[in-house]
Scaffold this motif. Structure first.
Motif, PDB file in Angstrom:
ATOM      1  N   ILE A  12       8.093  24.165 -48.312  1.00  0.00           N
ATOM      2  CA  ILE A  12       7.310  23.009 -47.871  1.00  0.00           C
ATOM      3  C   ILE A  12       8.133  21.760 -48.164  1.00  0.00           C
ATOM      4  CG2 ILE A  12       5.131  21.763 -48.094  1.00  0.00           C
ATOM      5  CD1 ILE A  12       3.915  24.396 -49.180  1.00  0.00           C
ATOM      6  N   THR A  13       8.432  20.975 -47.140  1.00  0.00           N
ATOM      7  CA  THR A  13       9.375  19.867 -47.304  1.00  0.00           C
ATOM      8  C   THR A  13       8.799  18.680 -48.061  1.00  0.00           C
ATOM      9  OG1 THR A  13       8.761  18.956 -45.146  1.00  0.00           O
ATOM     10  CG2 THR A  13      10.669  20.456 -45.221  1.00  0.00           C
ATOM     11  N   VAL A  14       7.526  18.377 -47.864  1.00  0.00           N
ATOM     12  CA  VAL A  14       6.892  17.216 -48.501  1.00  0.00           C
ATOM     13  C   VAL A  14       5.493  17.605 -48.965  1.00  0.00           C
ATOM     14  CG1 VAL A  14       8.171  15.480 -47.174  1.00  0.00           C
ATOM     15  CG2 VAL A  14       6.022  16.367 -46.284  1.00  0.00           C
ATOM     16  N   PRO A  15       4.955  16.899 -49.957  1.00  0.00           N
ATOM     17  CA  PRO A  15       3.581  17.199 -50.374  1.00  0.00           C
ATOM     18  C   PRO A  15       2.619  16.997 -49.204  1.00  0.00           C
ATOM     19  CG  PRO A  15       4.649  15.713 -51.938  1.00  0.00           C
ATOM     20  CD  PRO A  15       5.552  15.815 -50.741  1.00  0.00           C
ATOM     21  N   LEU A  16       1.725  17.942 -49.029  1.00  0.00           N
ATOM     22  CA  LEU A  16       0.725  17.867 -47.965  1.00  0.00           C
ATOM     23  C   LEU A  16      -0.639  17.614 -48.599  1.00  0.00           C
ATOM     24  CD1 LEU A  16       2.033  20.962 -45.974  1.00  0.00           C
ATOM     25  CD2 LEU A  16       2.491  18.545 -45.484  1.00  0.00           C
ATOM     26  N   ALA A  17      -1.659  17.495 -47.778  1.00  0.00           N
ATOM     27  CA  ALA A  17      -3.015  17.284 -48.286  1.00  0.00           C
ATOM     28  C   ALA A  17      -3.351  18.384 -49.296  1.00  0.00           C
ATOM     29  CB  ALA A  17      -4.010  17.298 -47.133  1.00  0.00           C
ATOM     30  N   PRO A  18      -4.019  18.039 -50.389  1.00  0.00           N
ATOM     31  CA  PRO A  18      -4.320  19.030 -51.427  1.00  0.00           C
ATOM     32  C   PRO A  18      -5.017  20.286 -50.903  1.00  0.00           C
ATOM     33  CG  PRO A  18      -4.789  16.833 -52.245  1.00  0.00           C
ATOM     34  CD  PRO A  18      -4.448  16.694 -50.780  1.00  0.00           C
ATOM     35  N   ALA A  19      -5.956  20.136 -49.981  1.00  0.00           N
ATOM     36  CA  ALA A  19      -6.661  21.309 -49.449  1.00  0.00           C
ATOM     37  C   ALA A  19      -5.693  22.218 -48.698  1.00  0.00           C
ATOM     38  CB  ALA A  19      -7.806  20.879 -48.542  1.00  0.00           C
ATOM     39  N   LEU A  20      -4.775  21.642 -47.944  1.00  0.00           N
ATOM     40  CA  LEU A  20      -3.786  22.441 -47.214  1.00  0.00           C
ATOM     41  C   LEU A  20      -2.816  23.110 -48.183  1.00  0.00           C
ATOM     42  CD1 LEU A  20      -2.545  23.493 -44.636  1.00  0.00           C
ATOM     43  CD2 LEU A  20      -1.382  21.295 -44.360  1.00  0.00           C
ATOM     44  N   MET A  21      -2.386  22.373 -49.190  1.00  0.00           N
ATOM     45  CA  MET A  21      -1.490  22.960 -50.194  1.00  0.00           C
ATOM     46  C   MET A  21      -2.166  24.149 -50.880  1.00  0.00           C
ATOM     47  SD  MET A  21       1.438  21.352 -50.136  1.00  0.00           S
ATOM     48  CE  MET A  21       2.209  21.721 -51.700  1.00  0.00           C
ATOM     49  N   ALA A  22      -3.454  24.017 -51.169  1.00  0.00           N
ATOM     50  CA  ALA A  22      -4.187  25.111 -51.814  1.00  0.00           C
ATOM     51  C   ALA A  22      -4.261  26.329 -50.900  1.00  0.00           C
ATOM     52  CB  ALA A  22      -5.588  24.638 -52.207  1.00  0.00           C
ATOM     53  N   GLN A  23      -4.521  26.102 -49.618  1.00  0.00           N
ATOM     54  CA  GLN A  23      -4.586  27.223 -48.671  1.00  0.00           C
ATOM     55  C   GLN A  23      -3.238  27.925 -48.555  1.00  0.00           C
ATOM     56  OE1 GLN A  23      -6.136  25.279 -45.134  1.00  0.00           O
ATOM     57  NE2 GLN A  23      -8.090  26.304 -45.421  1.00  0.00           N
ATOM     58  N   GLN A  27      -1.889  31.997 -49.924  1.00  0.00           N
ATOM     59  CA  GLN A  27      -1.367  33.051 -49.051  1.00  0.00           C
ATOM     60  C   GLN A  27       0.132  33.285 -49.168  1.00  0.00           C
ATOM     61  OE1 GLN A  27      -2.817  32.757 -44.970  1.00  0.00           O
ATOM     62  NE2 GLN A  27      -4.350  31.302 -45.674  1.00  0.00           N
ATOM     63  N   PHE A  28       0.844  32.289 -49.675  1.00  0.00           N
ATOM     64  CA  PHE A  28       2.303  32.356 -49.700  1.00  0.00           C
ATOM     65  C   PHE A  28       2.833  31.934 -51.066  1.00  0.00           C
ATOM     66  CE2 PHE A  28       0.961  31.102 -45.413  1.00  0.00           C
ATOM     67  CZ  PHE A  28       1.505  32.117 -44.653  1.00  0.00           C
ATOM     68  N   ASP A  29       4.055  32.343 -51.359  1.00  0.00           N
ATOM     69  CA  ASP A  29       4.792  31.768 -52.471  1.00  0.00           C
ATOM     70  C   ASP A  29       5.466  30.526 -51.909  1.00  0.00           C
ATOM     71  OD1 ASP A  29       4.103  33.664 -54.393  1.00  0.00           O
ATOM     72  OD2 ASP A  29       5.680  35.019 -53.737  1.00  0.00           O
ATOM     73  N   CYS A  30       5.167  29.385 -52.471  1.00  0.00           N
ATOM     74  CA  CYS A  30       5.599  28.102 -51.903  1.00  0.00           C
ATOM     75  C   CYS A  30       6.695  27.450 -52.736  1.00  0.00           C
ATOM     76  CB  CYS A  30       4.407  27.152 -51.815  1.00  0.00           C
ATOM     77  SG  CYS A  30       3.054  27.762 -50.805  1.00  0.00           S
ATOM     78  N   LEU A  31       7.802  27.151 -52.086  1.00  0.00           N
ATOM     79  CA  LEU A  31       8.837  26.332 -52.698  1.00  0.00           C
ATOM     80  C   LEU A  31       8.524  24.884 -52.345  1.00  0.00           C
ATOM     81  CD1 LEU A  31      12.104  28.311 -51.855  1.00  0.00           C
ATOM     82  CD2 LEU A  31      10.861  28.240 -54.015  1.00  0.00           C
ATOM     83  N   GLN A  32       8.483  24.029 -53.329  1.00  0.00           N
ATOM     84  CA  GLN A  32       8.184  22.619 -53.098  1.00  0.00           C
ATOM     85  C   GLN A  32       9.498  21.876 -52.873  1.00  0.00           C
ATOM     86  OE1 GLN A  32       5.759  21.747 -56.546  1.00  0.00           O
ATOM     87  NE2 GLN A  32       3.951  22.583 -55.541  1.00  0.00           N
TER      88      GLN A  32
END
Length: 172
Positions: A12-23, A27-32
């Motif tokens: 994920i290139t940039v912080p997104l809305a908290p609800a989207l980040m939570a979703q 489901q995925f392992d997320c690299l910030q």
């Protein structure tokens, strides 16, 4: 990042809305990506990453895509994709998705709000009231709004989102 078994890894290139980040995190392992810029500049490679989630402004530059040799998808949220290296994506079979038209209605609503604010002198009326002038003078409202809106709607592309917003205001 501690990877869980059998979960795809996304960048994920940039912080997104908290609800989207939570979703996404559910489901995925997320690299910030915003925390990995130094590693990216140092040439680190993330071979497990299968997708990039980005915005039109942040994009996905060639340097990032080269650091993700297994990437299959760039999912772009919001408006624009100029910051995504489409040539690299095409050359390497990376699918790129966008969200065309997602903001059309919001832009049309805002255009109408601005039109009405100008035509009806809303900013001036607000200032007039806040300064207490209503006790000393009479505010001069603009009265020719509907005819101007009707004229504007003739200019709008048939079936476009602004026309749908304007339809209730058009004089018959």
């Amino acid at each position: 990042m501690m990877q869980q078994a059998n979960r795809p890894v996304i960048f994920i290139t940039v912080p997104l809305a908290p609800a989207l980040m939570a979703q996404l995190s559910a489901q995925f392992d997320c690299l910030q990506g915003w925390e990995l810029q130094d590693a990216l500049l140092a040439g680190e490679v993330w071979p497990a990453v299968r997708a990039v989630v980005t915005t039109g402004a942040a994009g996905a530059a060639r340097q990032l895509l080269q650091a993700l040799p297994a990437v299959e998808l760039v999912a772009c949220l919001g408006v624009g994709f100029d910051a995504i290296d489409l040539d690299y994506a095409r050359e390497h079979g990376i699918a790129v998705t966008t969200t065309p038209g997602v903001l059309d209605r919001c832009v049309a609503d805002t255009a109408l709000a601005l039109l009405l604010a100008v035509m009806r002198r809303v900013v001036q009326a607000d200032r007039f009231v806040r300064e207490g002038a209503g006790c000393r003078a009479v505010f001069r409202w603009q009265a020719v709004c509907r005819a101007s809106v009707a004229a504007l709607s003739g200019w709008v592309i048939s079936g476009g989102p602004l026309r749908a917003v304007l339809r209730p205001l058009i004089c018959k």
